[in-house]
Structures are given as structure tokens and as C-alpha cells.
Design an enzyme around this catalytic site. Structure first.
Site, mmCIF file in Angstrom:
data_model
loop_
_atom_site.group_PDB
_atom_site.id
_atom_site.type_symbol
_atom_site.label_atom_id
_atom_site.label_comp_id
_atom_site.label_asym_id
_atom_site.label_seq_id
_atom_site.Cartn_x
_atom_site.Cartn_y
_atom_site.Cartn_z
ATOM 1 N N CYS A 73 0.854 -1.079 -0.109
ATOM 2 C CA CYS A 73 0.039 0.121 0.208
ATOM 3 C C CYS A 73 0.742 1.261 -0.094
ATOM 4 O O CYS A 73 0.677 2.243 -0.761
ATOM 5 C CB CYS A 73 -0.904 0.017 1.208
ATOM 6 S SG CYS A 73 -1.790 -1.352 1.425
ATOM 7 N N HIS A 134 -2.450 6.855 4.183
ATOM 8 C CA HIS A 134 -1.348 5.833 4.457
ATOM 9 C C HIS A 134 0.011 6.215 3.829
ATOM 10 O O HIS A 134 0.729 5.580 3.596
ATOM 11 C CB HIS A 134 -1.801 4.530 3.758
ATOM 12 C CG HIS A 134 -1.001 3.276 4.520
ATOM 13 N ND1 HIS A 134 -1.378 1.988 4.197
ATOM 14 C CD2 HIS A 134 -0.614 3.152 5.619
ATOM 15 C CE1 HIS A 134 -0.684 1.181 5.100
ATOM 16 N NE2 HIS A 134 -0.219 1.973 5.817
#
Length: 582
Positions: A73, A134
Site C-alpha cells: 500500500c 497511508h
């Protein structure tokens, strides 16, 4: 003569409309999390219902060799926003952990990096990120917001600064518990044996150890354990929260109607910006675990909670497309749908239900550079500007979105750094048939794992692996024993000579080629080694944002909307006027 003049005027008018049409379009970027390429109808799935995402394919271009710049990610999203390999920005780890785990870590996307949101904002675009970030939050204090989305070109943010974890949803287990237990057993044993040994040698008189020393050792051990126990007991409250701009509005995060709330924010942003160009990045929490779905979707799919989550996300995509139609914006909006990496095949619930997706025919999944980990959906729609219903099998990257939308916004690409992505518009409009990516470099964290070569004079797509992950149990399609695959040491097998595949003939990466089965074997390797040498020389040393120091939890960076004594609890997020589910 008059007819000719009339036709010339009409053609000039058409050209004028097309020129205006292609300039400064609205941009809607939709990113799923851990979605497999085989989960969508437009990529061959026949049991999950994804009519709205499939509509993008019918009305636009389907990229069948679209690649995430990383199979994890954090680095994948850094590459997506900057158009650069994550190794260039320090967003690739040399340690085992390749993503941010805590809201109170000091690492993040460096301020020196230029994002497409910054460049579009400078061109007058309204910019919003809804959903998952993130890429870090703070550097030195709990409110400096140095890595926050608003510090990287977004006017508006509603979402999570870290990610969706199993630990965020009660009853869904923990992604940390097994790892923490494994990591702590040996240090605790060493500390215990050391303390007992010191006490014994002191008691029998072999060594005089001051009781103060024993007391301090015991106190330090006890405090360390207490902090760890406190942190993991309160993990959900400390790391799973919802923000609007710089303010925490829900801590801990509630999953109740969460997709509806994200969708509402997205369509309201579109509604506020119908008269000016906008950039909307809708970054879904679906289908990363913990899985969730609202009541109207729960139990409705043929694939359990995972399928419910996919179908709910598809509903949300439909709401966004309908909003564009409502305000007659479709013909002036480029819509892109993708996933940050492939499906997490090792995700299985404590009850044995499969919580990971399907990567189609492709091997492996998230955290690996087998095709299942990096080959992701790539759908682009812009009615009247790019081809409808077209399929393109040329290698493309999520890094290509950066130069594509920057050029569409008439912004200047940065000239002081290497941009690894390429403008997709000539390919999407059928002006060229070949991708500009002759070579693509596939990193496992900060380690060069594989190289893809698509020679200009050949239909072949060669892929060379320098090492591969050791699947566990042996013979499986993932690293089930460790939940994800790792990139170094005993977790990998190095290959000399490297493994070689021709993806044009063997997309499943089943049979490595040899000098006996491929006459150009060593010639191909020489070309790849030369490309690696050129690429490596283009890299510069930068601070590692995913070092242990930047990854670890720092209490002074901990965001908290009330106080630690109240477990940082607050809930200011209203669920009023959510979009209807039909």
C-alpha cells in the site's frame, strides 16, 4: 465555393470544441485497496456483480497489463501520487515492514516530493482526498501535519491517515498479535534469564550485584511491557480514527455506513465544484481487512463478506458516475479506476472464511512481484475523447497517472527530478499503439526484485526475477505462515542466473525459460543488466521514511481528540442525509 467555406468553418468549430474539451477536464481517481484483477466482471469474473465498474470498461479503455509500482500500500500510493518509483522518495523499506502501521510514526511522504494534487491546485483545481491516505501524518509534534494530505496539495480531506486493520474492528482478530508474540518471546526470555542469573550469582556470592541495578532492570522491563500492553490493548482507539481536514471527528472509527459516508463526501465535493475544474481522489477502504459491508449489502453476494464489500464499492462508484451525469459533467471528466496492488490471498478469517480476493490466472498476490501482486485493474473513461470499449495489453503503470493528468491540466512537469511515469493520452486516444515503458523495475520494498522488458521490435514481454519469495506452506500460492511475503534473508530464494519468463506466452509465470528453451536467453539478460545499471545510476540517496526510527510508535506524536484517560474517544461525524441504496 460557399460549401467548401462552410465545411472549413464547421471543421474549425469542431477543432475548437475538441481543444476546449480536452483542456482542464475534471479528474476523478477511484482506488480500491487490495482488490484482485479477477474480482471484476470486466476482467472475467462471472459471479460478483460489478455493473458500475464494468460500465467504465464499456465506455472507456481497459488496460490489461496495468501495473502497481509496488505490491504494498504505502509505496504504491507514494508512486501513484508522485509518478516516481518509491525508492526515489525514500518510501521503500530496507527492513521487513514495508508500510506505516501507526498514526504516531514520524515517517511519511517527504515535503520535497511533488504530487499531482499540488500541481493541479496551482492550476486552479479544487482538490479533495476522500478515504485512505497511508502516507504519514506528523513529524515532530502531534499537530504539525507535515505529511498530512493537506500538506500535499489537497484542499479537503475526509478519511483515515493510516489504513484499515483487522485490529480496528472488534471481533476481526489482529494482524499484529502473532508477530508481536513471536518478536517478544525471545527478548522477554533473555530479560528473564538475565535477571534470574544476576540474582543467583549475587545470592551465591560469585558476583556482587547492587540491588539498585536489579531493581532498575526489573523496573525498565516492567515499564516496557506495560507500555506495549497498553498500546496494543488501546490500538483501535489510538490508530483507527476518521479525520476531516486536520480535525479528528471519530475516534475510534465506526464501520456503520462507512462506505455511504465516504460516498456522500465525494458526491458533495462534486456538487460544490460544478462550475470549476476539480480533482477528486476517492480512495476506498474496501476490500482491505477488516472487511465490512452495510446492512443492504451484507449477505447478498455469492462470495461472503468479501463479495459483499466488492459489490458495495461498485454501488459507490455508480453514485459518483450518476453525480457526474446529474450535473452534465461526464463529457468533461476523466474517470480512472484501479487498485493499489493485487489481492491479499493469505487473508483468511479466524472462522476459515476467505477474506482475500481473486487475482485471476495470475500467480501470487499482495506483497509479491509475481503478476498477481502487481497486475491491477486499469479503467479509464472520458466520453468523446478516449476510445470506448477498447482493450490495451501494453505495459502501463499507476505512475502514468501523474504525467497524464498534469499535462491535461496544462501544468508543467517538474524538470528538477526524474518522472518515471509516461503520459497515457496518446495510447488511450489510439494515436500510438506501443507503451513508452520499455523497461519497468519491480521492487520488493527497497530491493530490486524483477525487471520487465518490452522490446520495441518484439511482441514479447520478458520478465526477469533476481529472487522470489518462499511460499509457505511449500507448494501454495502465498506466504500463509507469515500472512505476507518478505523480501530478504531466509524468506527468499536468490536465482543465478535469474528466472526468465515471456509473459506474452506465459502470463501465469509457470515455466521459467532456460538457455535450452530460449535461444536469446543470455542476450535478454545482458539487455536487462544494462537497463538495471542505467536505472541504478539514476538513483540518489534520500532519507529512509520507513526506517525503524520512522516506523515506531512515538507517544508525543499520538493524535487524540479527547485525552488518553478517555481512551481518545470522540464522535462528531453525522450520518444524516446519506445517499440511498437501491
Amino acid at each position: 465555393m460557399q460549401l467548401i467555406l462552410f465545411l472549413i468553418i464547421c471543421q474549425c468549430a469542431i477543432n475548437s470544441v475538441n481543444t476546449h474539451h480536452v483542456s482542464n477536464p475534471n479528474i476523478v481517481l477511484l482506488m480500491a485497496d487490495d482488490l484482485g484483477i479477477g474480482d471484476l466482471g470486466c476482467y472475467g469474473n462471472r459471479t460478483l456483480r460489478t455493473p458500475n465498474i464494468d460500465r467504465l470498461a464499456e465506455e472507456g479503455v481497459t488496460l490489461t497489463q496495468h501495473l502497481a509500482a509496488s505490491p504494498l500500500c504505502t509505496p504504491s500510493r507514494a508512486a501513484f501520487l508522485t509518478g516516481r518509483y518509491p525508492i526515489r522518495s525514500g518510501m521503500a523499506a530496507f527492513s521487513r515492514v514495508g508500510v506505516f502501521l501507526f498514526s504516531a510514526s514520524s515517517g511519511g511522504l517527504p515535503s520535497e516530493e511533488i504530487t499531482f494534487s499540488e500541481l493541479l491546485k496551482q492550476r486552479g483545481y479544487a482538490t479533495a482526498l476522500i478515504g485512505k491516505w497511508h502516507l504519514g501524518m506528523n513529524c515532530e509534534s502531534s499537530n504539525d501535519f507535515c505529511h498530512h494530505p493537506l500538506s500535499h496539495g489537497f484542499d479537503y480531506f475526509y478519511g483515515l491517515t493510516v489504513t484499515n486493520f483487522r485490529d480496528c474492528k472488534p471481533g476481526q482478530g489482529s494482524v499484529f498479535l502473532k508477530g508481536v508474540q513471536k518478536s517478544l518471546v525471545i527478548p522477554i526470555q533473555i530479560a528473564g534469564i538475565t535477571l534470574v542469573s544476576l540474582a543467583i550469582v549475587h545470592y551465591i556470592g560469585l558476583l556482587k550485584v547492587p540491588f539498585q541495578v536489579l531493581g532498575y532492570c526489573l523496573l525498565i522491563t516492567a515499564i516496557s511491557l506495560a507500555v506495549l500492553i497498553f498500546f496494543f490493548y488501546h490500538f483501535r482507539h489510538l490508530n483507527c480514527f476518521l479525520m476531516r481536514d486536520h480535525q479528528i471527528i471519530q475516534q475510534p472509527l465506526s464501520y456503520e455506513n462507512l462506505t455511504q459516508r465516504l460516498t456522500k463526501e465525494a458526491i458533495q465535493f462534486i456538487g460544490r465544484n460544478t462550475d470549476a475544474p476539480f480533482l477528486l481522489v476517492l480512495s476506498y477502504l474496501h476490500v482491505h481487512t477488516a472487511l465490512y459491508a452495510s446492512k443492504k449489502f451484507r449477505g447478498k453476494s455469492k462470495h461472503g463478506l468479501y463479495g459483499d464489500a466488492v459489490e458495495e464499492m461498485d454501488w459507490s462508484v455508480g453514485q459518483v458516475l450518476d453525480m457526474l451525469e446529474k450535473y452534465s459533467l461526464s463529457n468533461n471528466t476523466l474517470v480512472y479506476f484501479t487498485s493499489d496492488q493485487g489481492a491479499h490471498v493469505e487473508e483468511i478469517s479466524s472462522s476459515g472464511e476467505v477474506h482475500g480476493g481473486h487475482n485471476g490466472i495470475y500467480k501470487g498476490g499482495k506483497s509479491t512481484n509475481w503478476e498477481g501482486g502487481i497486475r491491477v485493474p486499469g479503467l479509464l473513461r472520458w466520453p468523446g475523447v478516449i476510445q470506448a470499449g477498447a482493450h490495451m495489453d501494453e505495459p502501463t503503470s499507476n505512475m502514468d497517472i501523474f504525467p497524464t493528468i498534469v499535462k491535461l491540466a496544462d501544468a508543467e512537469l517538474p524538470s528538477d527530478r526524474i518522472i518515471d511515469g509516461h503520459d497515457l493520452m496518446p495510447l488511450l486516444q489510439g494515436k500510438v499503439t506501443r507503451s513508452k515503458h520499455e523497461f519497468l523495475f519491480h521492487y520488493c520494498n527497497a530491493y530490486l526484485n524483477a525487471v520487465r522488458w518490452h522490446p520495441g521490435n518484439s511482441e514479447s514481454v520478458w520478465k526477469v526475477f533476481f529472487f522470489t519469495p518462499n511460499f509457505s506452506p511449500e507448494g501454495s500460492n502465498g506466504c500463509y505462515d507469515s500472512h505476507v511475503c518478505f523480501c530478504h534473508g531466509g524468506f527468499i530464494t536468490r536465482h543465478d542466473p535469474p528466472l526468465l519468463f515471456d509473459l506474452s506466452r506465459d502470463p501465469e509465470e509457470k515455466v521459467p525459460l532456460t538457455p535450452e528453451t530460449e535461444s536469446h536467453f543470455y542476450e535478454i539478460l545482458r539487455a536487462v543488466y544494462q537497463a538495471v545499471d542505467n536505472h541504478t545510476r539514476s538513483l540518489h540517496s534520500v532519507p529512509n521514511q520507513l526506517s525503524w526510527d520512522n516506523l515506531l510508535w512515538k507517544p508525543w506524536l499520538q493524535p487524540c481528540c479527547s485525552s488518553l484517560f478517555q481512551s481518545c474517544y470522540c464522535d462528531y461525524d453525522s450520518e444524516g442525509n446519506l445517499p440511498e441504496v437501491h
